[in-house]
Design a protein around this motif. Structure first.
Motif, PDB file in Angstrom:
ATOM      1  N   VAL A   1       8.251  -9.413   2.476  1.00 25.64           N
ATOM      2  CA  VAL A   1       7.424  -8.506   3.409  1.00 25.64           C
ATOM      3  C   VAL A   1       7.093  -7.470   2.579  1.00 25.64           C
ATOM      4  CG1 VAL A   1       7.637  -7.306   5.675  1.00 25.64           C
ATOM      5  CG2 VAL A   1       8.820  -9.456   5.274  1.00 25.64           C
ATOM      6  N   SER A   2       5.690  -6.861   2.765  1.00 24.66           N
ATOM      7  CA  SER A   2       5.268  -5.632   2.180  1.00 24.66           C
ATOM      8  C   SER A   2       4.431  -4.754   2.985  1.00 24.66           C
ATOM      9  CB  SER A   2       4.467  -5.963   0.870  1.00 24.66           C
ATOM     10  OG  SER A   2       4.967  -6.930   0.139  1.00 24.66           O
ATOM     11  N   ASP A   3       4.388  -3.550   2.512  1.00 25.13           N
ATOM     12  CA  ASP A   3       3.743  -2.571   2.990  1.00 25.13           C
ATOM     13  C   ASP A   3       2.559  -2.313   2.249  1.00 25.13           C
ATOM     14  OD1 ASP A   3       5.367  -1.861   5.470  1.00 25.13           O
ATOM     15  OD2 ASP A   3       6.289  -0.289   4.118  1.00 25.13           O
ATOM     16  N   THR A   4       1.345  -2.426   2.540  1.00 22.86           N
ATOM     17  CA  THR A   4      -0.092  -2.195   2.048  1.00 22.86           C
ATOM     18  C   THR A   4      -0.812  -1.073   2.214  1.00 22.86           C
ATOM     19  OG1 THR A   4      -1.840  -3.424   1.264  1.00 22.86           O
ATOM     20  CG2 THR A   4      -1.087  -3.818   3.496  1.00 22.86           C
ATOM     21  N   THR A   5      -1.561  -0.522   1.363  1.00 24.63           N
ATOM     22  CA  THR A   5      -2.311   0.613   1.480  1.00 24.63           C
ATOM     23  C   THR A   5      -3.701   0.401   0.531  1.00 24.63           C
ATOM     24  OG1 THR A   5      -0.527   2.184   1.737  1.00 24.63           O
ATOM     25  CG2 THR A   5      -2.636   3.213   1.455  1.00 24.63           C
ATOM     26  N   GLY A   6      -4.825   0.731   0.948  1.00 20.77           N
ATOM     27  CA  GLY A   6      -5.995   0.462   0.454  1.00 20.77           C
ATOM     28  C   GLY A   6      -7.204   0.888   1.101  1.00 20.77           C
ATOM     29  N   PRO A   7      -8.285   0.595   0.641  1.00 19.39           N
ATOM     30  CA  PRO A   7      -9.723   0.897   1.256  1.00 19.39           C
ATOM     31  C   PRO A   7      -9.792   0.732   2.767  1.00 19.39           C
ATOM     32  CG  PRO A   7     -10.250   0.025  -0.860  1.00 19.39           C
ATOM     33  CD  PRO A   7      -8.581  -0.343  -0.421  1.00 19.39           C
ATOM     34  N   MET A   8      -9.218  -0.340   3.138  1.00 19.93           N
ATOM     35  CA  MET A   8      -9.040  -0.834   4.745  1.00 19.93           C
ATOM     36  C   MET A   8      -8.177  -0.041   5.402  1.00 19.93           C
ATOM     37  SD  MET A   8      -9.608  -4.917   4.528  1.00 19.93           S
ATOM     38  CE  MET A   8      -9.398  -5.049   6.182  1.00 19.93           C
ATOM     39  N   GLY A   9      -7.231   0.870   4.783  1.00 19.78           N
ATOM     40  CA  GLY A   9      -5.989   1.609   5.394  1.00 19.78           C
ATOM     41  C   GLY A   9      -4.811   1.013   5.068  1.00 19.78           C
ATOM     42  N   ALA A  10      -3.756   1.540   6.095  1.00 19.71           N
ATOM     43  CA  ALA A  10      -2.309   1.106   5.899  1.00 19.71           C
ATOM     44  C   ALA A  10      -2.240  -0.217   6.878  1.00 19.71           C
ATOM     45  CB  ALA A  10      -1.526   2.019   6.562  1.00 19.71           C
ATOM     46  N   GLY A  11      -1.403  -1.052   6.182  1.00 21.08           N
ATOM     47  CA  GLY A  11      -1.121  -2.483   6.914  1.00 21.08           C
ATOM     48  C   GLY A  11       0.046  -2.996   6.240  1.00 21.08           C
ATOM     49  N   MET A  12       0.432  -4.068   6.898  1.00 20.53           N
ATOM     50  CA  MET A  12       1.608  -4.958   6.805  1.00 20.53           C
ATOM     51  C   MET A  12       1.244  -6.450   5.974  1.00 20.53           C
ATOM     52  SD  MET A  12       3.821  -4.014  10.011  1.00 20.53           S
ATOM     53  CE  MET A  12       5.329  -4.926   9.479  1.00 20.53           C
TER      54      MET A  12
END
Length: 211
Positions: free
Chosen positions: A163-174
């Protein structure tokens, strides 16, 4: 001056001060009648010097993981296209090694998604280490589209759940990764899903097998 020297210096200094105070008190206070000697206070036992702190050792699970997974894998499968709706073909390779003094499993992935004009290149650098206190793998990865992911994973009996937290051009997500390496003939089957609404809904974004 190291910690042990400081501790010893403090003990010597305290003993000197105590001796001086005792001598001063003896001169100012007359001896009790009858010639009995004045009782002296029992000096405190000096504290033992603090033990030197041992440097942490790299987890053996790192080398074990590299040995189990292999130094290089070829991967085939599908991924979610740029429109976040269309499923496209994916092919790639993963190289793997124990890095940073054997503290981290370092994985480098390169691959292509789609065909023709929609063909794109994917690159990822990922690190993971085993945290004995957590009883889990800690992970961090970055990609060539500006995305980063930070999370934890469990790997037991040939199966992976991350399980990870992700951040990028699309915004924050899981993000959730699932893996199954129980069939050595098949290889490592992995699939992942992403949520952009804090876990309310999940979308499958890739499905591949590496061996």
């Amino acid at each position: 001056m190291n910690k042990i020297s400081i501790a010893l210096f403090s003990i010597v200094a305290m003993a000197g001060v105590a001796s001086a105070q005792q001598a001063k008190g003896s001169a100012a206070t007359p001896a009790p009648a009858g010639g009995a000697a004045a009782k002296q206070a029992t000096p405190a036992t000096p504290a033992a010097p603090a033990a030197a702190m041992e440097m942490p050792k790299a987890p053996t699970e790192v080398k074990d993981m590299v040995k189990m997974a292999g130094a290089r894998n070829a991967c085939k499968g599908t991924g979610l296209g740029m429109d976040m709706k269309t499923e496209v073909k994916f092919t790639g390779t993963i190289t793997r090694k124990a890095d940073l003094d054997n503290w981290w499993v370092h994985e480098s992935m390169t691959g292509t998604m789609g065909e023709g004009k929609t063909k794109g290149t994917m690159k990822m650098e990922a690190y993971m280490t085993f945290d004995a206190k957590l009883g889990k793998w800690r992970m961090v990865s970055v990609m060539n589209d500006g995305t980063q992911m930070v999370g934890t994973a469990d790997f037991k009996d040939g199966k992976l759940e991350a399980v990870s937290d992700t951040t990028g051009p699309m915004g924050a997500g899981m993000f959730k990764d699932h893996g199954d390496a129980t069939d050595k003939k098949v290889g490592m089957h992995m699939w992942g899903e992403m949520s952009m609404d804090k876990g309310k809904t999940w979308t499958k974004v890739y499905d591949m097998t590496c061996k």
